[in-house]
Enzyme design. Structure first.
Site, PDB file in Angstrom:
ATOM      1  N   ARG A   1       5.265  10.723  14.967  1.00 25.40           N
ATOM      2  CA  ARG A   1       4.840  10.900  13.574  1.00 25.40           C
ATOM      3  C   ARG A   1       4.655   9.554  12.888  1.00 25.40           C
ATOM      4  O   ARG A   1       3.682   9.357  12.146  1.00 25.40           O
ATOM      5  CB  ARG A   1       5.889  11.760  12.859  1.00 25.40           C
ATOM      6  CG  ARG A   1       5.614  12.053  11.420  1.00 25.40           C
ATOM      7  CD  ARG A   1       4.340  12.873  11.250  1.00 25.40           C
ATOM      8  NE  ARG A   1       4.042  12.966   9.835  1.00 25.40           N
ATOM      9  CZ  ARG A   1       3.487  11.992   9.131  1.00 25.40           C
ATOM     10  NH1 ARG A   1       3.140  10.874   9.715  1.00 25.40           N
ATOM     11  NH2 ARG A   1       3.264  12.152   7.845  1.00 25.40           N
TER      12      ARG A   1
ATOM     13  N   ASN B   1       0.061  18.537  23.409  1.00 30.16           N
ATOM     14  CA  ASN B   1       1.377  18.069  22.970  1.00 30.16           C
ATOM     15  C   ASN B   1       2.281  19.252  22.600  1.00 30.16           C
ATOM     16  O   ASN B   1       3.419  19.357  23.076  1.00 30.16           O
ATOM     17  CB  ASN B   1       1.212  17.152  21.759  1.00 30.16           C
ATOM     18  CG  ASN B   1       2.537  16.590  21.282  1.00 30.16           C
ATOM     19  OD1 ASN B   1       3.126  15.735  21.930  1.00 30.16           O
ATOM     20  ND2 ASN B   1       3.030  17.110  20.160  1.00 30.16           N
TER      21      ASN B   1
ATOM     22  N   THR C   1       4.308  28.910  11.783  1.00 32.91           N
ATOM     23  CA  THR C   1       3.663  28.752  10.481  1.00 32.91           C
ATOM     24  C   THR C   1       3.028  30.063  10.041  1.00 32.91           C
ATOM     25  O   THR C   1       2.507  30.821  10.867  1.00 32.91           O
ATOM     26  CB  THR C   1       2.592  27.641  10.518  1.00 32.91           C
ATOM     27  OG1 THR C   1       1.706  27.803   9.401  1.00 32.91           O
ATOM     28  CG2 THR C   1       1.767  27.713  11.793  1.00 32.91           C
TER      29      THR C   1
ATOM     30  N   SER D   1      -7.054  26.446  12.271  1.00 29.24           N
ATOM     31  CA  SER D   1      -7.285  25.067  12.738  1.00 29.24           C
ATOM     32  C   SER D   1      -6.772  24.979  14.164  1.00 29.24           C
ATOM     33  O   SER D   1      -6.019  25.845  14.623  1.00 29.24           O
ATOM     34  CB  SER D   1      -6.544  24.044  11.865  1.00 29.24           C
ATOM     35  OG  SER D   1      -5.155  24.074  12.153  1.00 29.24           O
TER      36      SER D   1
ATOM     37  N   TYR E   1      -4.567  22.999  15.142  1.00 29.38           N
ATOM     38  CA  TYR E   1      -3.109  22.951  15.001  1.00 29.38           C
ATOM     39  C   TYR E   1      -2.527  24.362  14.898  1.00 29.38           C
ATOM     40  O   TYR E   1      -1.599  24.720  15.627  1.00 29.38           O
ATOM     41  CB  TYR E   1      -2.709  22.131  13.769  1.00 29.38           C
ATOM     42  CG  TYR E   1      -1.384  22.572  13.207  1.00 29.38           C
ATOM     43  CD1 TYR E   1      -0.197  22.298  13.892  1.00 29.38           C
ATOM     44  CD2 TYR E   1      -1.307  23.319  12.035  1.00 29.38           C
ATOM     45  CE1 TYR E   1       1.020  22.744  13.406  1.00 29.38           C
ATOM     46  CE2 TYR E   1      -0.089  23.766  11.548  1.00 29.38           C
ATOM     47  CZ  TYR E   1       1.077  23.480  12.234  1.00 29.38           C
ATOM     48  OH  TYR E   1       2.268  23.934  11.772  1.00 29.38           O
ATOM     49  N   HIS E   2      -3.052  25.152  13.967  1.00 29.31           N
ATOM     50  CA  HIS E   2      -2.527  26.510  13.811  1.00 29.31           C
ATOM     51  C   HIS E   2      -2.682  27.303  15.108  1.00 29.31           C
ATOM     52  O   HIS E   2      -1.816  28.102  15.478  1.00 29.31           O
ATOM     53  CB  HIS E   2      -3.233  27.222  12.657  1.00 29.31           C
ATOM     54  CG  HIS E   2      -2.867  26.688  11.298  1.00 29.31           C
ATOM     55  ND1 HIS E   2      -3.680  25.830  10.597  1.00 29.31           N
ATOM     56  CD2 HIS E   2      -1.771  26.866  10.519  1.00 29.31           C
ATOM     57  CE1 HIS E   2      -3.102  25.507   9.437  1.00 29.31           C
ATOM     58  NE2 HIS E   2      -1.944  26.129   9.365  1.00 29.31           N
TER      59      HIS E   2
ATOM     60  N   LYS F   1       0.098  26.743  17.500  1.00 30.21           N
ATOM     61  CA  LYS F   1       1.307  27.495  17.172  1.00 30.21           C
ATOM     62  C   LYS F   1       1.203  28.939  17.656  1.00 30.21           C
ATOM     63  O   LYS F   1       2.199  29.545  18.075  1.00 30.21           O
ATOM     64  CB  LYS F   1       1.538  27.484  15.652  1.00 30.21           C
ATOM     65  CG  LYS F   1       1.847  26.104  15.098  1.00 30.21           C
ATOM     66  CD  LYS F   1       3.204  25.624  15.606  1.00 30.21           C
ATOM     67  CE  LYS F   1       3.868  24.703  14.611  1.00 30.21           C
ATOM     68  NZ  LYS F   1       5.242  24.348  14.996  1.00 30.21           N
TER      69      LYS F   1
ATOM     70  N   THR G   1      -7.553  17.781  -7.526  1.00 30.85           N
ATOM     71  CA  THR G   1      -8.719  18.206  -6.746  1.00 30.85           C
ATOM     72  C   THR G   1      -8.433  19.525  -6.020  1.00 30.85           C
ATOM     73  O   THR G   1      -7.646  19.570  -5.080  1.00 30.85           O
ATOM     74  CB  THR G   1      -9.112  17.129  -5.718  1.00 30.85           C
ATOM     75  OG1 THR G   1      -7.930  16.675  -5.060  1.00 30.85           O
ATOM     76  CG2 THR G   1      -9.784  15.959  -6.404  1.00 30.85           C
TER      77      THR G   1
END
Lengths: 417, 417
Positions: free
Chosen positions: B35, B118, B144, B179, B181-182, B185, B253
């Site tokens: 990280r 990963n 998540t 995504s 990433y999602h 998971k 934003t």
């Protein structure tokens, strides 16, 4: 129309390449020969002798005048597949190029990671190559009916309408895959579905049943065009294994109660299903799923069929129940829909005694090549280490720490096993 | 009770380690500092200065007398995590150790493959280590809420009862992640569910909402114990970003219409949820799923809240709608269940003006550290190449071909970027 067939040296990839070549498609086959390499590791081999890819392609040109292009390399090597896609400019990619054995994926940690990384990275690379170079290209991905597992409700084709607390949506059919291999296919499905959504690429996911049969019009032209026949405990499927057992006078070994029910289809129908998918591609942004099989059988029913066919040939074969090496329901409800390909023109060739006879005859012809110690199930789902290869290295955990597929050339794989 | 916290140097992992250590658990944190490395790549940094893991652990011992063990290494290195698990003999593993940014996973092909390999390989290695060395150990995996996407029906906690054509079954809730990433998971969830089934290990999958807040009783003890505060376009979440924008006088934003609704929770509730899961573990073979959040907000509602809180401090802040860099529904139905953790004893700390005030004060204190060019969304979902790092290499596709995580030591990562 230009088509890339990944895994084009494999059981289905090679006959598919010929089938499409004969019908006027321009074909490029992609392979890294991992399948042949893994045979060396597992001490397994095709019952029917198969020729090298180069010999196959040369024989095909000699007999038909048609050229099939070859690109040798690893799909997990992005530079390789990206440049092949960029240069060949396919209208469709038929994606057979994955590690496709459930038992192989369950040997140990090394093989489960190898299977998932190989399949997932290879597929992502294909998807990125399409997006970057041929955004209109149609991805035809081979999935498996095993993605669904054995739910206690009817299995739909990819999506199911769910009404819940007064609201309704059509959602991906819930998945309950039964091996790290089947899981890799579920991961692929989710990744491809997402890629279609964000990049508006087009994909057809064919959840295929268990394929049987070894002959197509093309493979019959010449022995050099034959495709592989796997019967062993790693690569073989149940119908093939029963035929071998019948031929060598071994009892037909049914895992557990034998109520395990799956979809099946003839190799000739696989060829045609792919053609149908290519002929009528998915729309831009569409991710569609077809269940690609023609009949359901339980393992017990198949044993009975083979026993009866063998009897007609004068062989008496016993049926023997052995403990199930997999963790699965041995008796269960199973009713999977499979109308979409039929609606698009598939005319199924159902399993008949004629086909079983022809397979039994073929086995008889080659039964001197049977490796008897490779027939039984070699991998137990409950163990994290299964000794499959003949050498010590294949399940040695210290060696398993080197990751598999990622971006290395085939030669490097060979060196490392 | 002995607990390994993977990703124990991270935003939640570090406070979690202290939270459990204070309550008498013996803790070993595992981290490879990816990280911090990725911050170097992206030119991002925690708003609040954070100390090294070694300094953190030393300060914790100095202040409390408690020892937290450290194991530095990569979860994708099986030999490493396997020996840590074998030697530490944990009763539970809290698995925060994954790449957890959706935008990072969408930078380009390299980063999507890096994220999936990963997360998937690291999790498989943890699961195999449990099975091989501590089969009774309870895996508490951070998932998540983003796994579910935004279906047009109520979201249940992991499983849904479906009645279809007159038959009923309880099946995994269909996933529509947004995504790569999602997606990683979702892949993890399927893999862990399967591992529980075949090996009878026990796992709790916590589908967590967006966490806000920076302070726990433990981080407040000393500045050396502070956890990170991410506000940038790669690692920051929407509430943090709005606070930063308010502090520097930039319009808030809002991506697209601002109707994107998600579950949220206070960092203190995250700490407690993990403790609850550990205290009342899953049964052998059980894979259970809790939805871990306490309130739902739309992005537009959060903007209004921050605008109002800033106004009370005398700042006038505009709200500005910008094109949504993600591909997602900007207005949608959303109703997710989250009763299981409350049934087990969670008493939610809801988002209040007090908390927003404290975050705004903290931001005010450190606003000289804000990197203004890192606030905006840096990654567009529709592109396959996003230039995020300051150097040319981070999105250069030729370099991206070298695969990421697999079994290399952190130093090797650093050298390769």
């Amino acid at each position: 129309m230009r088509v890339i067939v990944t895994g084009g040296d494999g059981y289905l990839g090679w006959p598919q390449a010929m089938y499409l070549s004969k019908r006027g498609y321009d074909i490029c086959v992609v392979d890294n020969f991992n399948r042949r390499l893994w045979d060396l590791e597992c001490g397994t081999d095709s019952l029917i002798p198969i020729f090298s890819l180069q010999e196959r392609v040369a024989a095909w040109r000699e007999l038909t005048g048609n050229t099939i292009e070859i690109a040798i390399g690893d799909l997990t090597d992005h530079n390789f597949i990206s440049s092949v896609v960029r240069d060949f400019k396919p209208d469709a990619i038929v994606h057979y190029g994955e590690q496709r054995s459930a038992p192989f994926s369950m040997i140990d940690r090394h093989h489960s990671v190898l299977t998932q990384v190989n399949n997932l990275v290879g597929t992502l690379n294909v998807v990125y190559a399409i997006r970057d170079h041929v955004p209109e290209c149609h991805l035809v991905k081979l999935g498996t009916m095993g993605e669904y597992g054995t739910p206690n409700i009817d299995i739909e084709e990819g999506f199911i309408e769910i009404t819940h607390n007064g609201r309704t949506d059509t959602l991906p059919f819930p998945k309950q895959p039964g091996s790290f291999y089947h899981l890799s296919k579920v991961h692929d499905s989710h990744n491809i579905h997402f890629a279609c959504k964000i990049w508006e690429i087009r994909a057809t996911d064919l959840n295929q049943g268990v394929v049987y049969g070894i002959e197509t019009d093309e493979t019959l032209l010449d022995e050099r065009l034959a495709t592989r026949f796997d019967y062993d405990g790693i690569w073989g499927t149940v119908l093939n294994r029963f035929c071998i057992e019948a031929a060598i006078g071994h009892p037909l070994t049914v895992h557990g109660k034998g109520g395990q029910t799956r979809g099946y289809l003839n190799i000739r129908d696989t060829m045609r299903c792919i053609e149908i998918a290519i002929e009528k591609p998915a729309k831009a942004g569409e991710y569609r799923v077809f269940n690609q099989f023609t009949e359901q059988f339980s393992v017990g029913q198949l044993a009975d069929l083979i026993q009866a066919a063998a009897k007609q040939k004068g062989h008496t074969v016993e049926i023997q129940h052995v403990p199930d090496p997999r963790v699965e329901a041995e008796v269960h409800y199973y009713n999977a829909k499979h109308t979409k390909l039929i609606d698009l023109g598939l005319k199924p060739k159902l399993l008949s005694n004629v086909l079983i006879d022809s397979v039994l005859d073929k086995v008889e012809q080659y039964k001197h090549r049977v490796k008897k110690d490779r027939i039984a199930a070699l991998v137990n789902w409950r163990r994290t280490t299964n000794a499959v290869g003949y050498g010590a290295s294949s399940s040695k955990e210290d060696q398993a720490s080197s990751e598999p597929a990622s971006e290395r050339k085939p030669a490097a794989h060979a060196g490392r096993r």
